[in-house]
Design a protein around this motif. Structure first.
Motif, PDB file in Angstrom:
ATOM      1  N   VAL A  67       0.840  -1.201   0.000  1.00 15.88           N
ATOM      2  CA  VAL A  67       0.000   0.000   0.000  1.00 15.88           C
ATOM      3  C   VAL A  67       0.873   1.248   0.000  1.00 15.88           C
ATOM      4  O   VAL A  67       0.591   2.219  -0.692  1.00 15.88           O
ATOM      5  N   GLN A  68       1.948   1.220   0.784  1.00 16.94           N
ATOM      6  CA  GLN A  68       2.836   2.374   0.851  1.00 16.94           C
ATOM      7  C   GLN A  68       3.446   2.688  -0.514  1.00 16.94           C
ATOM      8  O   GLN A  68       3.701   3.843  -0.826  1.00 16.94           O
ATOM      9  N   GLU A  69       3.652   1.687  -1.345  1.00 18.25           N
ATOM     10  CA  GLU A  69       4.233   1.896  -2.668  1.00 18.25           C
ATOM     11  C   GLU A  69       3.182   2.116  -3.744  1.00 18.25           C
ATOM     12  O   GLU A  69       3.523   2.371  -4.899  1.00 18.25           O
ATOM     13  N   SER A  70       1.905   2.065  -3.383  1.00 20.83           N
ATOM     14  CA  SER A  70       0.837   2.204  -4.381  1.00 20.83           C
ATOM     15  C   SER A  70       0.686   3.650  -4.844  1.00 20.83           C
ATOM     16  O   SER A  70       1.054   4.598  -4.146  1.00 20.83           O
ATOM     17  N   ALA A  71       0.128   3.801  -6.037  1.00 26.55           N
ATOM     18  CA  ALA A  71      -0.119   5.128  -6.595  1.00 26.55           C
ATOM     19  C   ALA A  71      -1.144   5.894  -5.754  1.00 26.55           C
ATOM     20  O   ALA A  71      -1.036   7.112  -5.583  1.00 26.55           O
ATOM     21  N   GLU A  72      -2.115   5.185  -5.208  1.00 24.62           N
ATOM     22  CA  GLU A  72      -3.155   5.827  -4.392  1.00 24.62           C
ATOM     23  C   GLU A  72      -2.552   6.444  -3.119  1.00 24.62           C
ATOM     24  O   GLU A  72      -2.889   7.574  -2.752  1.00 24.62           O
ATOM     25  N   PHE A  73      -1.663   5.710  -2.464  1.00 22.30           N
ATOM     26  CA  PHE A  73      -1.018   6.236  -1.264  1.00 22.30           C
ATOM     27  C   PHE A  73      -0.086   7.394  -1.632  1.00 22.30           C
ATOM     28  O   PHE A  73       0.009   8.383  -0.904  1.00 22.30           O
ATOM     29  N   GLY A  74       0.587   7.265  -2.772  1.00 22.54           N
ATOM     30  CA  GLY A  74       1.441   8.354  -3.250  1.00 22.54           C
ATOM     31  C   GLY A  74       0.641   9.624  -3.498  1.00 22.54           C
ATOM     32  O   GLY A  74       1.092  10.723  -3.174  1.00 22.54           O
ATOM     33  N   GLU A  75      -0.560   9.480  -4.038  1.00 20.14           N
ATOM     34  CA  GLU A  75      -1.439  10.636  -4.265  1.00 20.14           C
ATOM     35  C   GLU A  75      -1.868  11.254  -2.938  1.00 20.14           C
ATOM     36  O   GLU A  75      -1.931  12.476  -2.802  1.00 20.14           O
ATOM     37  N   LEU A  76      -2.155  10.425  -1.958  1.00 22.94           N
ATOM     38  CA  LEU A  76      -2.518  10.923  -0.628  1.00 22.94           C
ATOM     39  C   LEU A  76      -1.360  11.723  -0.026  1.00 22.94           C
ATOM     40  O   LEU A  76      -1.555  12.819   0.494  1.00 22.94           O
ATOM     41  N   ARG A  77      -0.159  11.183  -0.125  1.00 24.50           N
ATOM     42  CA  ARG A  77       1.024  11.905   0.375  1.00 24.50           C
ATOM     43  C   ARG A  77       1.234  13.217  -0.359  1.00 24.50           C
ATOM     44  O   ARG A  77       1.544  14.236   0.250  1.00 24.50           O
ATOM     45  N   ARG A  78       1.074  13.193  -1.699  1.00 26.64           N
ATOM     46  CA  ARG A  78       1.230  14.423  -2.489  1.00 26.64           C
ATOM     47  C   ARG A  78       0.195  15.471  -2.093  1.00 26.64           C
ATOM     48  O   ARG A  78       0.510  16.653  -1.976  1.00 26.64           O
ATOM     49  N   SER A  79      -1.045  15.039  -1.884  1.00 28.45           N
ATOM     50  CA  SER A  79      -2.099  15.971  -1.470  1.00 28.45           C
ATOM     51  C   SER A  79      -1.759  16.625  -0.137  1.00 28.45           C
ATOM     52  O   SER A  79      -1.960  17.820   0.046  1.00 28.45           O
ATOM     53  N   TYR A  80      -1.248  15.828   0.789  1.00 24.45           N
ATOM     54  CA  TYR A  80      -0.871  16.365   2.093  1.00 24.45           C
ATOM     55  C   TYR A  80       0.316  17.316   1.965  1.00 24.45           C
ATOM     56  O   TYR A  80       0.275  18.436   2.454  1.00 24.45           O
ATOM     57  N   ARG A  81       1.355  16.857   1.305  1.00 24.04           N
ATOM     58  CA  ARG A  81       2.585  17.648   1.212  1.00 24.04           C
ATOM     59  C   ARG A  81       2.388  18.930   0.417  1.00 24.04           C
ATOM     60  O   ARG A  81       2.958  19.966   0.757  1.00 24.04           O
ATOM     61  N   SER A  82       1.588  18.879  -0.646  1.00 29.52           N
ATOM     62  CA  SER A  82       1.396  20.080  -1.463  1.00 29.52           C
ATOM     63  C   SER A  82       0.627  21.143  -0.696  1.00 29.52           C
ATOM     64  O   SER A  82       0.684  22.316  -1.038  1.00 29.52           O
ATOM     65  N   PHE A  83      -0.080  20.745   0.330  1.00 29.15           N
ATOM     66  CA  PHE A  83      -0.775  21.716   1.173  1.00 29.15           C
ATOM     67  C   PHE A  83       0.081  22.130   2.364  1.00 29.15           C
ATOM     68  O   PHE A  83       0.273  23.313   2.627  1.00 29.15           O
ATOM     69  N   ALA A  84       0.596  21.155   3.092  1.00 22.12           N
ATOM     70  CA  ALA A  84       1.266  21.425   4.366  1.00 22.12           C
ATOM     71  C   ALA A  84       2.636  22.090   4.208  1.00 22.12           C
ATOM     72  O   ALA A  84       2.950  23.021   4.961  1.00 22.12           O
ATOM     73  N   PHE A  85       3.433  21.639   3.268  1.00 22.99           N
ATOM     74  CA  PHE A  85       4.788  22.177   3.171  1.00 22.99           C
ATOM     75  C   PHE A  85       4.811  23.662   2.789  1.00 22.99           C
ATOM     76  O   PHE A  85       5.494  24.447   3.454  1.00 22.99           O
ATOM     77  N   PRO A  86       4.100  24.100   1.743  1.00 26.61           N
ATOM     78  CA  PRO A  86       4.133  25.533   1.426  1.00 26.61           C
ATOM     79  C   PRO A  86       3.580  26.407   2.554  1.00 26.61           C
ATOM     80  O   PRO A  86       4.135  27.477   2.830  1.00 26.61           O
ATOM     81  N   LEU A  87       2.523  25.962   3.221  1.00 23.35           N
ATOM     82  CA  LEU A  87       1.982  26.756   4.325  1.00 23.35           C
ATOM     83  C   LEU A  87       2.950  26.812   5.494  1.00 23.35           C
ATOM     84  O   LEU A  87       3.076  27.851   6.146  1.00 23.35           O
ATOM     85  N   THR A  88       3.636  25.719   5.758  1.00 25.42           N
ATOM     86  CA  THR A  88       4.617  25.709   6.846  1.00 25.42           C
ATOM     87  C   THR A  88       5.754  26.668   6.543  1.00 25.42           C
ATOM     88  O   THR A  88       6.138  27.484   7.395  1.00 25.42           O
ATOM     89  N   VAL A  89       6.285  26.608   5.328  1.00 24.92           N
ATOM     90  CA  VAL A  89       7.380  27.503   4.945  1.00 24.92           C
ATOM     91  C   VAL A  89       6.907  28.958   4.983  1.00 24.92           C
ATOM     92  O   VAL A  89       7.602  29.843   5.506  1.00 24.92           O
ATOM     93  N   GLY A  90       5.718  29.207   4.458  1.00 24.51           N
ATOM     94  CA  GLY A  90       5.177  30.568   4.457  1.00 24.51           C
ATOM     95  C   GLY A  90       4.972  31.099   5.867  1.00 24.51           C
ATOM     96  O   GLY A  90       5.313  32.258   6.157  1.00 24.51           O
TER      97      GLY A  90
END
Length: 118
Positions: A24-47
């Protein structure tokens, strides 16, 4: 008198194996979940960290600017300090909405499939 429901039995959900977790960790679906989280959390954290550091640097090195009175005894430093709290709460509220709309459904789908409910 309250009635307590019996605790859920372990037979209701199949416990995933280590290999299933890795798959599951290597699946595309889990990768999309991680991308959704990171694309939101990382820029806001840096900002937010940049915004906070700007406030600290202005407080240390631009005392005259921060001491500028805007009205009454309210100065720039006070307004920017209150803005720190406001932005903290806004980011928390925004993240909560983002998680409920985008992250939680994807995570629940993965969890259901892992537990054998799907």
């Amino acid at each position: 008198m309250a009635t307590d429901a019996p605790p859920p039995s372990k037979e209701q959900h199949k416990l995933p194996s280590t290999e299933e977790f890795a798959a599951v960790q290597e699946s595309a679906e889990f990768g999309e979940l991680r991308r959704s989280y990171r694309s939101f959390a990382f820029p806001l954290t840096v900002g937010f960290i940049a915004w906070y550091l700007l406030y600290v640097l202005l407080s240390n090195f631009a005392g005259d600017f921060m001491g500028t009175k805007l009205f009454g005894n309210i100065n720039v430093a006070f307004i920017l300090g209150i803005a720190q709290f406001v932005t903290t709460f806004l980011i928390a509220w925004w993240y909560s909405r983002h998680a409920a709309a985008k992250l939680d459904p994807k995570a629940e789908a993965i969890k259901s499939r892992m537990e054998g409910d799907a």
